[in-house]
Design a protein around this motif. Structure first.
Motif, PDB file in Angstrom:
ATOM      1  N   ALA A  67       0.856  -1.198   0.000  1.00  0.00           N
ATOM      2  CA  ALA A  67       0.000   0.000   0.000  1.00  0.00           C
ATOM      3  C   ALA A  67       0.885   1.240   0.000  1.00  0.00           C
ATOM      4  O   ALA A  67       0.590   2.233  -0.676  1.00  0.00           O
ATOM      5  N   ALA A  68       2.012   1.180   0.741  1.00  0.00           N
ATOM      6  CA  ALA A  68       2.949   2.315   0.738  1.00  0.00           C
ATOM      7  C   ALA A  68       3.559   2.474  -0.649  1.00  0.00           C
ATOM      8  O   ALA A  68       3.788   3.592  -1.125  1.00  0.00           O
ATOM      9  N   VAL A  69       3.821   1.352  -1.295  1.00  0.00           N
ATOM     10  CA  VAL A  69       4.365   1.379  -2.666  1.00  0.00           C
ATOM     11  C   VAL A  69       3.354   2.071  -3.601  1.00  0.00           C
ATOM     12  O   VAL A  69       3.709   2.948  -4.395  1.00  0.00           O
ATOM     13  N   ALA A  70       2.083   1.676  -3.462  1.00  0.00           N
ATOM     14  CA  ALA A  70       1.044   2.264  -4.318  1.00  0.00           C
ATOM     15  C   ALA A  70       0.930   3.762  -4.048  1.00  0.00           C
ATOM     16  O   ALA A  70       0.842   4.572  -4.987  1.00  0.00           O
ATOM     17  N   GLN A  71       0.972   4.142  -2.755  1.00  0.00           N
ATOM     18  CA  GLN A  71       0.889   5.579  -2.430  1.00  0.00           C
ATOM     19  C   GLN A  71       2.073   6.335  -3.021  1.00  0.00           C
ATOM     20  O   GLN A  71       1.967   7.515  -3.346  1.00  0.00           O
ATOM     21  N   GLY A  72       3.197   5.644  -3.159  1.00  0.00           N
ATOM     22  CA  GLY A  72       4.384   6.270  -3.753  1.00  0.00           C
ATOM     23  C   GLY A  72       4.314   6.317  -5.275  1.00  0.00           C
ATOM     24  O   GLY A  72       5.279   6.685  -5.932  1.00  0.00           O
ATOM     25  N   GLY A  73       3.191   5.902  -5.836  1.00  0.00           N
ATOM     26  CA  GLY A  73       2.989   6.015  -7.284  1.00  0.00           C
ATOM     27  C   GLY A  73       3.576   4.857  -8.075  1.00  0.00           C
ATOM     28  O   GLY A  73       3.674   4.925  -9.301  1.00  0.00           O
ATOM     29  N   ALA A  74       4.010   3.800  -7.391  1.00  0.00           N
ATOM     30  CA  ALA A  74       4.646   2.687  -8.109  1.00  0.00           C
ATOM     31  C   ALA A  74       3.660   1.533  -8.310  1.00  0.00           C
ATOM     32  O   ALA A  74       2.703   1.375  -7.553  1.00  0.00           O
ATOM     33  N   GLY A  75       3.938   0.732  -9.312  1.00  0.00           N
ATOM     34  CA  GLY A  75       3.220  -0.520  -9.520  1.00  0.00           C
ATOM     35  C   GLY A  75       4.048  -1.659  -8.942  1.00  0.00           C
ATOM     36  O   GLY A  75       4.939  -1.426  -8.115  1.00  0.00           O
ATOM     37  N   ALA A  76       3.757  -2.892  -9.388  1.00  0.00           N
ATOM     38  CA  ALA A  76       4.440  -4.048  -8.807  1.00  0.00           C
ATOM     39  C   ALA A  76       4.940  -4.987  -9.892  1.00  0.00           C
ATOM     40  O   ALA A  76       4.330  -5.122 -10.954  1.00  0.00           O
ATOM     41  N   ASP A  77       6.064  -5.633  -9.566  1.00  0.00           N
ATOM     42  CA  ASP A  77       6.536  -6.778 -10.350  1.00  0.00           C
ATOM     43  C   ASP A  77       6.265  -7.992  -9.477  1.00  0.00           C
ATOM     44  O   ASP A  77       6.814  -8.099  -8.383  1.00  0.00           O
ATOM     45  N   ALA A  78       5.375  -8.872  -9.939  1.00  0.00           N
ATOM     46  CA  ALA A  78       4.978 -10.023  -9.134  1.00  0.00           C
ATOM     47  C   ALA A  78       5.403 -11.299  -9.847  1.00  0.00           C
ATOM     48  O   ALA A  78       5.338 -11.382 -11.069  1.00  0.00           O
ATOM     49  N   ALA A  79       5.805 -12.310  -9.075  1.00  0.00           N
ATOM     50  CA  ALA A  79       6.335 -13.524  -9.705  1.00  0.00           C
ATOM     51  C   ALA A  79       5.666 -14.789  -9.183  1.00  0.00           C
ATOM     52  O   ALA A  79       6.213 -15.879  -9.348  1.00  0.00           O
ATOM     53  N   SER A  80       4.504 -14.644  -8.561  1.00  0.00           N
ATOM     54  CA  SER A  80       3.758 -15.829  -8.125  1.00  0.00           C
ATOM     55  C   SER A  80       2.318 -15.389  -7.892  1.00  0.00           C
ATOM     56  O   SER A  80       2.045 -14.192  -7.737  1.00  0.00           O
ATOM     57  N   PRO A  81       1.399 -16.359  -7.833  1.00  0.00           N
ATOM     58  CA  PRO A  81      -0.002 -15.963  -7.626  1.00  0.00           C
ATOM     59  C   PRO A  81      -0.202 -15.155  -6.336  1.00  0.00           C
ATOM     60  O   PRO A  81      -0.968 -14.196  -6.317  1.00  0.00           O
ATOM     61  N   PHE A  82       0.494 -15.532  -5.257  1.00  0.00           N
ATOM     62  CA  PHE A  82       0.291 -14.790  -4.004  1.00  0.00           C
ATOM     63  C   PHE A  82       0.928 -13.404  -4.058  1.00  0.00           C
ATOM     64  O   PHE A  82       0.439 -12.472  -3.429  1.00  0.00           O
ATOM     65  N   GLU A  83       2.035 -13.270  -4.790  1.00  0.00           N
ATOM     66  CA  GLU A  83       2.595 -11.919  -4.943  1.00  0.00           C
ATOM     67  C   GLU A  83       1.599 -11.039  -5.702  1.00  0.00           C
ATOM     68  O   GLU A  83       1.395  -9.875  -5.356  1.00  0.00           O
ATOM     69  N   VAL A  84       0.967 -11.614  -6.716  1.00  0.00           N
ATOM     70  CA  VAL A  84      -0.050 -10.854  -7.451  1.00  0.00           C
ATOM     71  C   VAL A  84      -1.177 -10.469  -6.498  1.00  0.00           C
ATOM     72  O   VAL A  84      -1.620  -9.310  -6.454  1.00  0.00           O
ATOM     73  N   ARG A  85      -1.604 -11.429  -5.681  1.00  0.00           N
ATOM     74  CA  ARG A  85      -2.721 -11.158  -4.781  1.00  0.00           C
ATOM     75  C   ARG A  85      -2.368 -10.041  -3.791  1.00  0.00           C
ATOM     76  O   ARG A  85      -3.181  -9.175  -3.476  1.00  0.00           O
ATOM     77  N   CYS A  86      -1.136 -10.094  -3.290  1.00  0.00           N
ATOM     78  CA  CYS A  86      -0.648  -9.050  -2.371  1.00  0.00           C
ATOM     79  C   CYS A  86      -0.765  -7.670  -3.013  1.00  0.00           C
ATOM     80  O   CYS A  86      -1.223  -6.720  -2.395  1.00  0.00           O
ATOM     81  N   ALA A  87      -0.300  -7.595  -4.268  1.00  0.00           N
ATOM     82  CA  ALA A  87      -0.294  -6.299  -4.962  1.00  0.00           C
ATOM     83  C   ALA A  87      -1.720  -5.794  -5.170  1.00  0.00           C
ATOM     84  O   ALA A  87      -2.028  -4.618  -4.927  1.00  0.00           O
ATOM     85  N   LEU A  88      -2.608  -6.689  -5.612  1.00  0.00           N
ATOM     86  CA  LEU A  88      -3.982  -6.265  -5.889  1.00  0.00           C
ATOM     87  C   LEU A  88      -4.688  -5.880  -4.587  1.00  0.00           C
ATOM     88  O   LEU A  88      -5.421  -4.904  -4.527  1.00  0.00           O
ATOM     89  N   ARG A  89      -4.423  -6.657  -3.540  1.00  0.00           N
ATOM     90  CA  ARG A  89      -5.051  -6.361  -2.250  1.00  0.00           C
ATOM     91  C   ARG A  89      -4.606  -4.997  -1.730  1.00  0.00           C
ATOM     92  O   ARG A  89      -5.335  -4.329  -1.013  1.00  0.00           O
ATOM     93  N   ALA A  90      -3.394  -4.602  -2.108  1.00  0.00           N
ATOM     94  CA  ALA A  90      -2.882  -3.295  -1.658  1.00  0.00           C
ATOM     95  C   ALA A  90      -3.463  -2.150  -2.481  1.00  0.00           C
ATOM     96  O   ALA A  90      -3.181  -0.984  -2.210  1.00  0.00           O
ATOM     97  N   GLY A  91      -4.249  -2.478  -3.492  1.00  0.00           N
ATOM     98  CA  GLY A  91      -4.866  -1.416  -4.295  1.00  0.00           C
ATOM     99  C   GLY A  91      -4.080  -1.039  -5.538  1.00  0.00           C
ATOM    100  O   GLY A  91      -4.380  -0.047  -6.190  1.00  0.00           O
ATOM    101  N   ILE A  92      -3.060  -1.816  -5.866  1.00  0.00           N
ATOM    102  CA  ILE A  92      -2.326  -1.533  -7.113  1.00  0.00           C
ATOM    103  C   ILE A  92      -3.196  -2.014  -8.271  1.00  0.00           C
ATOM    104  O   ILE A  92      -3.660  -3.163  -8.268  1.00  0.00           O
ATOM    105  N   PRO A  93      -3.471  -1.153  -9.257  1.00  0.00           N
ATOM    106  CA  PRO A  93      -4.341  -1.590 -10.356  1.00  0.00           C
ATOM    107  C   PRO A  93      -3.686  -2.718 -11.156  1.00  0.00           C
ATOM    108  O   PRO A  93      -2.457  -2.718 -11.335  1.00  0.00           O
ATOM    109  N   PRO A  94      -4.462  -3.690 -11.632  1.00  0.00           N
ATOM    110  CA  PRO A  94      -3.874  -4.812 -12.377  1.00  0.00           C
ATOM    111  C   PRO A  94      -3.015  -4.353 -13.549  1.00  0.00           C
ATOM    112  O   PRO A  94      -1.991  -4.960 -13.844  1.00  0.00           O
ATOM    113  N   GLN A  95      -3.400  -3.261 -14.178  1.00  0.00           N
ATOM    114  CA  GLN A  95      -2.618  -2.778 -15.335  1.00  0.00           C
ATOM    115  C   GLN A  95      -1.217  -2.350 -14.916  1.00  0.00           C
ATOM    116  O   GLN A  95      -0.327  -2.234 -15.743  1.00  0.00           O
ATOM    117  N   ALA A  96      -1.026  -2.097 -13.611  1.00  0.00           N
ATOM    118  CA  ALA A  96       0.299  -1.672 -13.116  1.00  0.00           C
ATOM    119  C   ALA A  96       1.050  -2.833 -12.472  1.00  0.00           C
ATOM    120  O   ALA A  96       1.973  -2.629 -11.706  1.00  0.00           O
TER     121      ALA A  96
END
Ligand SMILES: Cc1ncc(COP(=O)(O)O)c(C=O)c1O
Length: 473
Positions: A67-96
Motif C-alpha cells: 500500500a505504501a508502494v502504491a501511495q508512492g505512485g509505483a506498480g508491482a513486479d509479481a512472480a507468483s499468484p500470491f505476490e499478485v494477490r498481495c499487490a492487488l489487495r494493496a490497491g495496485i491496479p492490475p494494469q500496473a
C-alpha cells in the motif's frame, strides 16, 4: 547507509518488540521504504519523466507494505499468484502489475491475461502458452519479451546474475531475431516491448548501459515490425551499500592480509594472482559497496552513454530515437533492504580454532539468506553497554545443525564483549534475507516480521510460527 536510527530509541523499542513478538525478529521501517521510492521517482522526474517504477514484490511483500508502494505512485513486479494477490489487495491496479517468472502456471497466465496485467514472457514456450490462454479468453494479452544471454562478464555474484549466457531466465539474445520474425504466429499477443533483468546488486552502470543499447536496437526492430515499442523494462538490480567506502576498502585489505579475518582461511571475493598474492583491488562475486547506490545508479544510467547500431549516444538520446518509450524499472532490494533490520539474541560466546572469538545466536542462515547466497557483508551491532577500549572482533554463527550455518564469513567488530542474552542488530536485511530461505530447519519457528510506521504503529507481516504451524495433526 541505513536510514534506520540505531540510538537509544531502538534499544527501547527492541525491548517492547522482544516481549510482543519474540526474537529473532525482522523489522522493516516504512518511512525508509517511502524515502527510497521517492528517490527513484525524483530521478525519473529530473532525467526521464516517462519512467515508471514496478516494485519487485519478491524483495518483501505484504499488502501493508505494498500500500505504501502504491501511495508512492509505483506498480508491482509479481512472480507468483500470491505476490499478485498481495499487490492487488494493496490497491495496485492490475494494469500496473508485471507478471514475471520462469515457471508460470496456466492459472497465473490466465489471471494476468484476464485482468490485463503486463505479462513478461520468459521464453518462446511461454509465448505459446500465453497465446493459447488469450485465445481461449477471447482477449489480447499485453506482453514484454524478457531477454537474457548478454555477455557482460562478472557483474555480480553468480547466484544472483540472471541476464547472462548461462541463465534459466529469459529468451537468449541469439534467438530473439528468429522470434521477432515470427511474431505473426501469436495473433492474440500485443507485443509492448522488451524486458531485461540483468541481476541483483549491480555495482556499476556499464552493464545497464550495454543492455539498454541492445534493447533500443531490438526495440527499433520491434517497432519496424509491429508499428510500436511503447515499453522498455530494465529490471531491478540497483545496489545497496552494506558497507561505506572506507569499511569496504578495510574489509578487502584485511582479507588480503590473510590474518585470520576470514573463516577458515576464506578470502571472500579476493583471488590470488600467479604470485600467490591476493589482489585486494578486484572482488569476484557480490560486492558490498557501490559508488552509485540505489536510485543514484538509475541516475548514472540515464546520464550515461550507450551504443546503438554502432553509434555512441546519450541514454536519453537513444530512448528518444525509439520515440521515448515508457522506461520501467523493477527495483526490489534498493527499496526495502536498508529499511530493514533483524534482531537476535546472543546465546554463547566461545572460541573457534582455539584462538578466534565466536558468538552463537538464536537463529541460522534460514533467517539470514544473505549469508549463504551473497557473502554476508552485513554489519552487526550490539545493543547497549559502554564501549570497551578494544573492539571485540568475532565470527558469528547460527544455531542450525550444519557447519555452513555461519552468519559472518568475516570477523565483525562489536563495541564490547557480548554476553549471553544481549541483543544483536543485523543491518540492511529488509530485502530477501529474512524470508527467502525461511524454513523450519531443526524445527525452529520462523521469526516474526513486522512493519513499523513513523509514529511507532506496527503491522505484523508474519507472526512467529507456533508448534502447530510446523506439525499438522
Ligand atoms: C525480474 C526481476 N525484476 C526485478 C528484480 C528485483 O531485483 P533487485 O532486488 O536486485 O532490485 C528481480 C530479482 O530477482 C527479478 O527477478
Amino acid at each position: 547507509m541505513t536510514p534506520v536510527d540505531l540510538d537509544g530509541t531502538l534499544a527501547h523499542s527492541a525491548q517492547g518488540w522482544r516481549e510482543a513478538y519474540g526474537l529473532p525478529l525482522h523489522v522493516t521501517f516504512l518511512p525508509a521504504v517511502r524515502d527510497n521510492l521517492r528517490a527513484f521517482a525524483q530521478v525519473f522526474r529530473d532525467a526521464y519523466p516517462r519512467g515508471s517504477i514496478r516494485y519487485a514484490v519478491k524483495a518483501s511483500g505484504h499488502p501493508a507494505l505494498l500500500a505504501a508502494v502504491a501511495q508512492g505512485g509505483a506498480g508491482a513486479d509479481a512472480a507468483s499468484p500470491f505476490e499478485v494477490r498481495c499487490a492487488l489487495r494493496a490497491g495496485i491496479p492490475p494494469q500496473a502489475v508485471n507478471v514475471n517468472g520462469n515457471g508460470k502456471e496456466d492459472s497465473l497466465i490466465r489471471e494476468a491475461v484476464a485482468r490485463d496485467m503486463l505479462l513478461v514472457a520468459d521464453s518462446s514456450e511461454e509465448l505459446g502458452q500465453a497465446e493459447a490462454v488469450a485465445r481461449s479468453l477471447g482477449r489480447q494479452a499485453r506482453v514484454l519479451l524478457r531477454l537474457s544471454g548478454f555477455v557482460l562478464g562478472e557483474v555480480t555474484g553468480a547466484r544472483i546474475l540472471t541476464g547472462g549466457t548461462w541463465s534459466k531466465f529469459g529468451i537468449p539474445i541469439d534467438e530473439i531475431q528468429g522470434l521477432l520474425e515470427n511474431l505473426a504466429a501469436f495473433p492474440s499477443l500485443r507485443f509492448q516491448g522488451l524486458h531485461a533483468h540483468i541481476g541483483s546488486q549491480l555495482t556499476r552502470p556499464e552493464p545497464y548501459l550495454a543492455v539498454l543499447g541492445r534493447m533500443v536496437e531490438l526495440g527499433l526492430e520491434l517497432k519496424a515490425r509491429t508499428g510500436s515499442c511503447p515499453i522498455l523494462n530494465l529490471g531491478g538490480g540497483f545496489p545497496v551499500n552494506y558497507l561505506d567506502g572506507p569499511a569496504w576498502d578495510a574489509l578487502r585489505r584485511r582479507l588480503a592480509a590473510r590474518d585470520g579475518f576470514g573463516w577458515n582461511g576464506t578470502t571472500g571475493g579476493l583471488r590470488a594472482g600467479a604470485d600467490g598474492v591476493l589482489d585486494a583491488s578486484r572482488w569476484h562475486g557480490t560486492a558490498f559497496h557501490s559508488p552509485w547506490p540505489k536510485a543514484e545508479m538509475l541516475r548514472a544510467v540515464l546520464q550515461g552513454r550507450v551504443r546503438v547500431e554502432g553509434r555512441a549516444l546519450g541514454a536519453r538520446e537513444a530512448l528518444a530515437s525509439l520515440g521515448e518509450p515508457e522506461l520501467m524499472v523493477e527495483p526490489g532490494r534498493s527499496i526495502v533492504e536498508d529499511a530493514g533490520i533483524t534482531l537476535c539474541t546472543v546465546v554463547q560466546v566461545r572460541r573457534a580454532a582455539t584462538v578466534h572469538n565466536l558468538v552463537t545466536v538464536d537463529m541460522g542462515v534460514t533467517s539470514h539468506a544473505d549469508a549463504l547466497l551473497e557473502g554476508g557483508g552485513n554489519r552487526w551491532q550490539l545493543l547497549g553497554g559502554a564501549a570497551e577500549s578494544e573492539p571485540f572482533e568475532t565470527f558469528i554463527a547460527g544455531n542450525l545443525c550444519f557447519s555452513g550455518d555461519l552468519l559472518t564469513p568475516f570477523k565483525t567488530s562489536l563495541h564490547r564483549r557480548p554476553r549471553r542474552g544481549d541483543t544483536l542488530v543485523l543491518r540492511d536485511t529488509g530485502a530477501y534475507s529474512g524470508h527467502f530461505l525461511a524454513s523450519n530447519a531443526n524445527a525452529f519457528p520462523r521469526p516474526a516480521r513486522i512493519l513499523v510506521e513513523g509514529d511507532g504503529g506496527i503491522t505484523v507481516m508474519k507472526l512467529r510460527d507456533r508448534f502447530q504451524d510446523l506439525f499438522s495433526q
